[in-house]
Scaffold this active site. Structure first.
Site, mmCIF file in Angstrom:
data_model
loop_
_atom_site.group_PDB
_atom_site.id
_atom_site.type_symbol
_atom_site.label_atom_id
_atom_site.label_comp_id
_atom_site.label_asym_id
_atom_site.label_seq_id
_atom_site.Cartn_x
_atom_site.Cartn_y
_atom_site.Cartn_z
ATOM 1 N N LYS A 1 0.862 -1.187 0.000
ATOM 2 C CA LYS A 1 0.000 0.000 0.000
ATOM 3 C C LYS A 1 0.887 1.222 0.000
ATOM 4 O O LYS A 1 2.026 1.168 0.459
ATOM 5 C CB LYS A 1 -0.873 0.014 1.265
ATOM 6 N N ASP B 1 -6.703 4.438 -4.558
ATOM 7 C CA ASP B 1 -7.364 4.173 -3.272
ATOM 8 C C ASP B 1 -8.077 5.490 -2.908
ATOM 9 O O ASP B 1 -8.386 6.272 -3.805
ATOM 10 C CB ASP B 1 -6.322 3.725 -2.227
HETATM 11 N N1 GLU Z 1 -7.243 0.313 -3.313
HETATM 12 C C1 GLU Z 1 -7.985 -0.849 -3.653
HETATM 13 C C2 GLU Z 1 -8.048 -1.806 -2.485
HETATM 14 O O1 GLU Z 1 -7.881 -1.414 -1.356
HETATM 15 C C3 GLU Z 1 -7.490 -1.495 -4.940
HETATM 16 C C4 GLU Z 1 -6.085 -1.997 -4.911
HETATM 17 C C5 GLU Z 1 -5.576 -2.456 -6.266
HETATM 18 O O2 GLU Z 1 -6.330 -2.480 -7.214
HETATM 19 O O3 GLU Z 1 -4.390 -2.765 -6.324
HETATM 20 O O4 GLU Z 1 -8.333 -2.964 -2.648
#
Ligand code: GLU
Length: 419
Positions: free
Chosen positions: A105, A145
């Protein structure tokens, strides 16, 4: 959210992994391998366009199952503990749904509301430049996100490709179609969540007749969920944005609210200021209004020991990451509320990100129907596995999900020699 709260969410996830790992018979070395991040990148970087240094983060939690994967959040509360918590959640999510990706993340500690489009672009480009040696199509693949979107992914892709001097569309997902995005990615988290919800209601037909839904958060995820569910015949009785909530027992025309939200920065309270039969309430009050299904689709730590008892919903679908704390979890279990955990409920986003990455690598693109059918298949299979295990071993859906996720990633870590 304050630091102690994120630290405790993180600790609780680590504890849950540890107890699932012990139950599954993993060694201490394997358990440590999947409870601590592999790499933490944390830099304060000057962004001249806004005249100050911004904290930028990437936590690469675990890549035993494949390249690191996870979104980037722009929010004033972003700090290292939050990014670690979200990164471990990504590891569990990818593992649970069975896609060959690890967990990561990223974030930048800014309030996007305070800055112009040009300043946000500068932050996005600086983030991509700063992280350019750590990310890559076979290394670590970011995505949107909270408060980031396809336009921000476009700036980041452009900056990354300029920095490394080659085309590499698969380095980032959630891109617009023109830059190699996948059909269906924008609504994927919401659509995936709806498939999970429908499957659970199929398993528990006694809950299926109840149709009133409250959704906390009306960003990308919340608004698409509202529209999809309304089209399926549910009534959306309550919604909220970061500035407040609205409630109306007969339901809202969520499609036209979403249209207005997309073209203006008007808050929901402002939009309904003169409408008498719509209650204007706070985000906290919204969670405890009458409804059958509650969908937190905003930030973490919204359902806590302070409000869990007052929640009237019989089903909670966690489209946000970590919206429920551990104490609330226990209270809801006691009350018999069916809680569909985040790492299952909101995994549709990363699933279609995975499809986008596959398409980028092949330079061959799928139809919307192909994307949707594959999303449906993955969400259905994961929901089936979680529900079946929960029934077999009398576990909550969250406990069952932990067990499946920890088993898959733990096996991968141990096969690599961490045993
Ligand atoms: N931010 C989204 C999540 O928390 C998507 C993450 C992604 O597609 O890599 O799942």
């Amino acid at each position: 959210m304050n630091n102690t709260e994120t630290q405790s969410i993180y600790k609780n996830i680590q504890n849950a992994i540890t107890s699932a790992g012990k139950k599954l018979g993993f060694s201490d070395a394997t358990i440590t391998n999947i409870t601590e991040p592999y790499n933490v990148i944390n830099q304060s970087v000057l962004v001249p366009e806004i005249g100050k240094e911004i904290d930028m983060y990437r936590v690469q939690f675990n890549n035993a199952l494949g390249p690191y994967k996870g979104g980037i959040r722009f929010h004033p509360d972003v700090d290292l503990d939050e990014v670690k918590t979200l990164a471990v959640t990504m590891m569990l999510k990818c593992s649970l749904i069975g896609i060959p990706l690890g967990g990561a993340k990223g974030g930048a500690t800014i309030n996007p509301r305070e800055y112009s489009e040009q300043q946000i672009e500068a932050v996005a480009r600086t983030w991509a430049r700063t992280m350019s040696t750590y990310i890559g199509v076979d290394k670590d693949i970011p995505a949107p996100d909270v408060n980031t979107n396809g336009q921000i992914m476009s700036y980041m892709l452009d900056e990354f490709e300029k920095t490394v001097g080659r085309s590499e569309p698969g380095v980032i997902t959630g891109k617009p179609i023109e830059l190699g995005g996948s059909l269906g990615r924008t609504q994927a988290t919401s659509q995936g969540g709806v498939y999970v919800l429908e499957k659970i209601l199929e398993f528990m037909p006694e809950l299926a007749g109840d149709k009133k839904i409250i959704i906390q958060g009306f960003g990308n995820v919340g608004s698409f969920a509202a529209i999809i569910l309304k089209n399926l015949g549910f009534t959306i009785v309550g919604i909220s944005d970061s500035r407040g909530a609205i409630y109306k027992d007969s339901g809202f025309d969520v499609e036209s609210i979403a249209d207005e939200k997309n073209t203006s920065r008007t808050s929901l309270h402002e939009m309904f200021a003169d409408v008498d039969d719509v209650q204007k309430i706070s985000n906290e009050d919204l969670l405890v209004q009458p409804c059958d299904i509650l969908i937190p689709a905003a930030l973490e730590n919204q359902i806590t020991e302070l409000n869990a008892d007052d929640i009237s919903a019989k089903v909670i679908l966690e489209l946000a990451n970590n919206p429920t704390n551990t104490k609330a979890d226990a209270i809801l279990k006691e009350k018999g509320v069916v809680l569909i955990p985040d790492f299952l409920a909101n995994a549709g986003g990363v699933t279609v990100s995975y499809f986008e990455w596959v398409q980028n690598r092949q330079q061959y693109y799928w139809t919307a129907k192909e994307v949707d059918e594959r999303l449906f298949a993955i969400m259905n299979k994961a929901t089936d596995a979680v529900y079946t295990l929960s029934q077999k071993e009398s576990l909550t859906l969250r406990e069952a999900g932990f067990q499946i996720a920890v088993e898959r990633v733990g096996k991968a870590a141990s096969l690599r020699g961490n045993k």
